[in-house]
Scaffold this motif. Structure first.
Motif, PDB file in Angstrom:
ATOM      1  N   PRO A 123      54.639  18.753  55.075  1.00 27.07           N
ATOM      2  CA  PRO A 123      54.762  19.414  56.366  1.00 27.07           C
ATOM      3  C   PRO A 123      53.422  19.504  57.075  1.00 27.07           C
ATOM      4  N   ALA A 124      53.461  19.606  58.396  1.00 21.75           N
ATOM      5  CA  ALA A 124      52.240  19.679  59.195  1.00 21.75           C
ATOM      6  C   ALA A 124      51.349  20.802  58.693  1.00 21.75           C
ATOM      7  N   GLY A 125      50.060  20.483  58.527  1.00 22.17           N
ATOM      8  CA  GLY A 125      49.104  21.489  58.105  1.00 22.17           C
ATOM      9  C   GLY A 125      49.004  21.667  56.607  1.00 22.17           C
ATOM     10  N   ALA A 126      49.819  20.932  55.842  1.00 22.60           N
ATOM     11  CA  ALA A 126      49.810  21.133  54.396  1.00 22.60           C
ATOM     12  C   ALA A 126      48.857  20.199  53.679  1.00 22.60           C
ATOM     13  N   GLY A 127      48.194  19.319  54.400  1.00 27.90           N
ATOM     14  CA  GLY A 127      47.236  18.445  53.770  1.00 27.90           C
ATOM     15  C   GLY A 127      47.850  17.157  53.271  1.00 27.90           C
ATOM     16  N   ALA A 128      47.100  16.447  52.411  1.00 27.59           N
ATOM     17  CA  ALA A 128      47.547  15.150  51.921  1.00 27.59           C
ATOM     18  C   ALA A 128      48.785  15.286  51.060  1.00 27.59           C
ATOM     19  N   ALA A 129      49.579  14.202  51.015  1.00 21.94           N
ATOM     20  CA  ALA A 129      50.896  14.295  50.391  1.00 21.94           C
ATOM     21  C   ALA A 129      50.964  13.759  48.979  1.00 21.94           C
ATOM     22  N   GLY A 130      50.106  12.850  48.624  1.00 22.43           N
ATOM     23  CA  GLY A 130      50.269  12.140  47.380  1.00 22.43           C
ATOM     24  C   GLY A 130      50.106  13.017  46.159  1.00 22.43           C
ATOM     25  N   GLY A 131      50.489  12.457  45.007  1.00 22.76           N
ATOM     26  CA  GLY A 131      50.195  13.123  43.770  1.00 22.76           C
ATOM     27  C   GLY A 131      51.315  13.909  43.141  1.00 22.76           C
ATOM     28  N   LEU A 132      52.488  14.004  43.758  1.00 25.76           N
ATOM     29  CA  LEU A 132      53.590  14.695  43.105  1.00 25.76           C
ATOM     30  C   LEU A 132      54.020  13.900  41.878  1.00 25.76           C
ATOM     31  N   ARG A 133      54.214  14.607  40.783  1.00 28.09           N
ATOM     32  CA  ARG A 133      54.645  13.953  39.563  1.00 28.09           C
ATOM     33  C   ARG A 133      56.132  13.638  39.641  1.00 28.09           C
ATOM     34  N   THR A 134      56.539  12.575  38.984  1.00 26.62           N
ATOM     35  CA  THR A 134      57.950  12.200  38.935  1.00 26.62           C
ATOM     36  C   THR A 134      58.373  11.996  37.483  1.00 26.62           C
ATOM     37  N   VAL A 135      59.666  12.223  37.248  1.00 31.02           N
ATOM     38  CA  VAL A 135      60.266  11.976  35.938  1.00 31.02           C
ATOM     39  C   VAL A 135      61.525  11.149  36.162  1.00 31.02           C
ATOM     40  N   VAL A 136      61.610   9.991  35.527  1.00 30.20           N
ATOM     41  CA  VAL A 136      62.776   9.132  35.647  1.00 30.20           C
ATOM     42  C   VAL A 136      63.748   9.463  34.521  1.00 30.20           C
ATOM     43  N   ALA A 137      64.984   9.807  34.911  1.00 27.61           N
ATOM     44  CA  ALA A 137      66.035  10.105  33.931  1.00 27.61           C
ATOM     45  C   ALA A 137      67.323   9.483  34.447  1.00 27.61           C
ATOM     46  N   GLY A 138      67.911   8.602  33.659  1.00 25.14           N
ATOM     47  CA  GLY A 138      69.038   7.818  34.130  1.00 25.14           C
ATOM     48  C   GLY A 138      70.379   8.513  34.075  1.00 25.14           C
ATOM     49  N   SER A 139      70.455   9.691  33.481  1.00 26.66           N
ATOM     50  CA  SER A 139      71.734  10.390  33.347  1.00 26.66           C
ATOM     51  C   SER A 139      71.461  11.880  33.205  1.00 26.66           C
ATOM     52  N   VAL A 140      72.529  12.669  33.293  1.00 26.06           N
ATOM     53  CA  VAL A 140      72.384  14.107  33.076  1.00 26.06           C
ATOM     54  C   VAL A 140      71.928  14.383  31.644  1.00 26.06           C
ATOM     55  N   ALA A 141      72.454  13.611  30.693  1.00 25.51           N
ATOM     56  CA  ALA A 141      72.057  13.797  29.292  1.00 25.51           C
ATOM     57  C   ALA A 141      70.565  13.533  29.105  1.00 25.51           C
ATOM     58  N   GLU A 142      70.056  12.472  29.732  1.00 22.00           N
ATOM     59  CA  GLU A 142      68.620  12.182  29.636  1.00 22.00           C
ATOM     60  C   GLU A 142      67.803  13.276  30.301  1.00 22.00           C
ATOM     61  N   THR A 143      68.298  13.790  31.419  1.00 21.40           N
ATOM     62  CA  THR A 143      67.601  14.873  32.104  1.00 21.40           C
ATOM     63  C   THR A 143      67.537  16.112  31.222  1.00 21.40           C
ATOM     64  N   ALA A 144      68.656  16.445  30.586  1.00 17.57           N
ATOM     65  CA  ALA A 144      68.692  17.610  29.704  1.00 17.57           C
ATOM     66  C   ALA A 144      67.706  17.460  28.549  1.00 17.57           C
ATOM     67  N   GLU A 145      67.635  16.263  27.992  1.00 15.65           N
ATOM     68  CA  GLU A 145      66.700  16.024  26.894  1.00 15.65           C
ATOM     69  C   GLU A 145      65.251  16.168  27.362  1.00 15.65           C
ATOM     70  N   ALA A 146      64.950  15.684  28.571  1.00 16.35           N
ATOM     71  CA  ALA A 146      63.599  15.817  29.110  1.00 16.35           C
ATOM     72  C   ALA A 146      63.246  17.291  29.337  1.00 16.35           C
ATOM     73  N   ILE A 147      64.218  18.087  29.781  1.00 16.86           N
ATOM     74  CA  ILE A 147      63.976  19.524  29.971  1.00 16.86           C
ATOM     75  C   ILE A 147      63.656  20.182  28.632  1.00 16.86           C
ATOM     76  N   ARG A 148      64.412  19.865  27.612  1.00 17.51           N
ATOM     77  CA  ARG A 148      64.145  20.445  26.285  1.00 17.51           C
ATOM     78  C   ARG A 148      62.758  20.038  25.782  1.00 17.51           C
ATOM     79  N   ARG A 149      62.380  18.820  26.068  1.00 16.25           N
ATOM     80  CA  ARG A 149      61.116  18.304  25.545  1.00 16.25           C
ATOM     81  C   ARG A 149      59.916  18.879  26.291  1.00 16.25           C
ATOM     82  N   GLU A 150      60.005  18.953  27.630  1.00 19.24           N
ATOM     83  CA  GLU A 150      58.830  19.309  28.429  1.00 19.24           C
ATOM     84  C   GLU A 150      58.836  20.762  28.900  1.00 19.24           C
ATOM     85  N   ARG A 151      59.963  21.463  28.822  1.00 21.99           N
ATOM     86  CA  ARG A 151      60.048  22.896  29.061  1.00 21.99           C
ATOM     87  C   ARG A 151      59.431  23.341  30.394  1.00 21.99           C
ATOM     88  N   PRO A 152      59.921  22.825  31.520  1.00 18.07           N
ATOM     89  CA  PRO A 152      59.411  23.292  32.815  1.00 18.07           C
ATOM     90  C   PRO A 152      59.733  24.768  33.010  1.00 18.07           C
TER      91      PRO A 152
END
Length: 376
Positions: free
Chosen positions: A47-76
Motif C-alpha cells: 500500500p502507498a506509504g508502506a515502503g518497498a514490497a519485496g521479501g515476503l516469505r512463501t511456502v508451497v503446499a500442493g494440498s490441504v494435507a501438505e499445508t497441515a503438515e507444514a503447520i505442524r512442522r513450522e508452528r506459525p
C-alpha cells in the motif's frame, strides 16, 4: 514463532488480507499451491506509504494435507485460512493448528462455523484461539447484535440482515465457492442437509430457503429485499444474544416468489450424490464479468425484541464488503499477536466486542424500528 501464514495467499482474499497486515506492520507468509503465483504475489506492491514490497516469505503446499503438515512442522503463531469450502478444509487445519498456532477463517456457511465453534473445548485445553466467520457477513451482523444487547437481558427474538456491496472481479466461480454453495449443511442439527435453518425455542429448526422476505429501507434511503439463508450469521447472532427465536437473512438470497417456489424441488436433487458432483463441476466453471459495487456502503442490520415488548434496531455501515473482509482478519491477527485473545473458539465480536468493527472502519447507527419490515 511469530509468523502469520495466509493460506490461499494468491487469491483475492489472501492478497487483500496481506495488504491489511502490511498496513499494520505485520509481514505475512503467503502459502499456496503455485510457486510462480506465490512469488508474484509476494513481490506485489505494498500500500502507498508502506515502503518497498519485496521479501515476503512463501511456502508451497500442493494440498490441504501438505499445508497441515507444514503447520505442524513450522508452528506459525497465527494461521489465516481463506481456502473454501471451509467445511472441507477446516477440520484438518484446525487439528494442525491446535497444539501451537491460533487459527482464523472467513467462513460464513453455517456448517463450517458450527464445526469450528464445536472445537472450543479442544482449543481451550491447548491454550489456543480459533476465530471463525472473520468476514463481512458474520462480523457485521453479530457486531450489531452485541451492540444492541450490551447490558440488557437475553431478548426473545432477533433478526439479522447482511447487505453487502461488492466489487466483482471477472473470473470463474471456482471449486471452493461452488462447493460451499452446493454441498448444503452436512452435520448441522435441526433439519435436512438441503433445508434452511432458523432458531425456534433456542434450537435449530427447519426453515424455508429464501423465506421471511422483507423490504428494508437502508439508512441512506435506498431499498433492498432480504430473505432467510442458513448462514453462519444465524449461529453467531443466537450465541451473541441468547435469543430463543433467530432468523438470519441476506440481500443475496433468492427472494422472488418464482425462485422460492422451485427451490425445494431443486435442492432436493442435490441429495443425489452424482447430481451434486455434476452441479458442483458445472457451477465451478461458470464465469462472470466484472462489475462495480451496487451502492456506496455495505450494511449489517439487526432488530432485537425483548419479552417485555421493547424493540431496538441497529445498523453497521462499512465500505465495500470485500475490503471489510480483509480488514477484520488483519485486525484480529494483530490482537492475537498482542496477546488479547482467549483460549477457545469464537466468532469475532464474541471475542473482541463491537469495537472490533469500528476499528475496521465500521460506524454504528442505532434507531427505532421502521415500518418497512414484518415480524418473523
Amino acid at each position: 514463532m511469530t509468523e502469520v501464514w495466509i493460506l490461499g495467499g494468491t487469491g483475492r482474499s489472501g492478497r487483500a488480507i496481506a495488504a491489511e497486515l502490511l498496513r499494520r506492520g505485520i509481514g505475512p507468509v503467503l502459502v499456496g499451491r503455485d510457486a510462480g503465483r506465490l512469488a508474484e504475489a509476494a513481490a506485489g506492491p505494498r500500500p502507498a506509504g508502506a515502503g518497498a514490497a519485496g521479501g515476503l516469505r512463501t511456502v508451497v503446499a500442493g494440498s490441504v494435507a501438505e499445508t497441515a503438515e507444514a503447520i505442524r512442522r513450522e508452528r506459525p503463531a497465527v494461521v489465516v485460512n481463506t481456502i473454501g469450502p471451509f467445511i472441507e478444509t477446516g477440520a484438518p487445519l484446525l487439528e494442525a493448528c491446535r497444539p501451537s498456532s491460533h487459527y482464523l477463517d472467513l467462513a460464513n456457511d453455517l456448517a463450517a462455523v458450527a464445526a469450528t465453534l464445536g472445537r472450543s473445548q479442544a482449543f481451550t485445553d491447548a491454550g489456543r484461539t480459533a476465530v471463525t466467520g472473520a468476514g463481512f457477513g458474520v462480523t457485521a451482523t453479530e457486531s450489531v447484535v452485541v451492540k444492541l444487547c450490551e447490558g440488557r437481558p437475553a431478548p426473545r427474538r432477533v433478526r439479522v440482515d447482511m447487505v453487502p456491496s461488492l466489487v466483482v472481479e471477472a473470473g470463474a466461480v471456482g471449486d471452493a465457492l461452488a462447493g460451499t454453495i452446493v454441498e448444503g449443511l452436512p452435520g448441522v442439527a435441526g433439519g435436512g442437509r438441503f433445508q434452511g435453518r432458523r432458531y425456534r425455542g433456542g434450537r435449530l429448526a427447519p426453515a424455508r430457503l429464501g423465506g421471511d422476505p422483507i423490504r428494508l429501507v437502508l439508512p441512506d434511503g435506498s431499498t433492498v429485499t432480504t430473505a432467510s439463508m442458513p448462514l453462519g450469521e444465524l449461529m453467531a447472532a443466537q450465541r451473541a444474544s441468547g435469543a430463543a427465536d433467530v432468523v438470519a437473512a441476506s440481500s443475496e438470497a433468492p427472494s422472488s416468489p418464482l425462485v422460492r417456489a422451485v427451490l425445494p424441488a431443486a435442492t432436493a436433487l442435490l441429495a443425489i450424490g452424482p447430481v451434486r458432483a455434476f452441479a458442483r463441476r458445472r457451477l465451478a466453471a461458470v464465469r462472470f464479468t466484472a462489475r462495480p459495487k451496487p451502492r456506496e456502503h455495505s450494511w449489517g442490520h439487526a432488530v432485537v425484541q425483548w419479552p417485555d415488548g421493547s424493540t431496538r434496531e441497529g445498523w453497521l455501515r462499512v465500505g465495500e464488503a470485500q475490503a471489510f473482509t480483509a480488514a477484520v482478519p488483519a485486525e484480529v491477527v494483530r490482537r492475537l499477536l498482542d496477546g488479547e485473545g482467549k483460549p477457545g473458539a469464537y466468532t469475532p465480536a464474541a471475542l473482541f466486542g463491537p469495537g472490533l468493527a469500528e476499528s475496521c472502519g465500521g460506524e454504528y447507527r442505532l434507531e427505532e424500528p421502521g415500518l418497512a419490515r414484518r415480524p418473523h
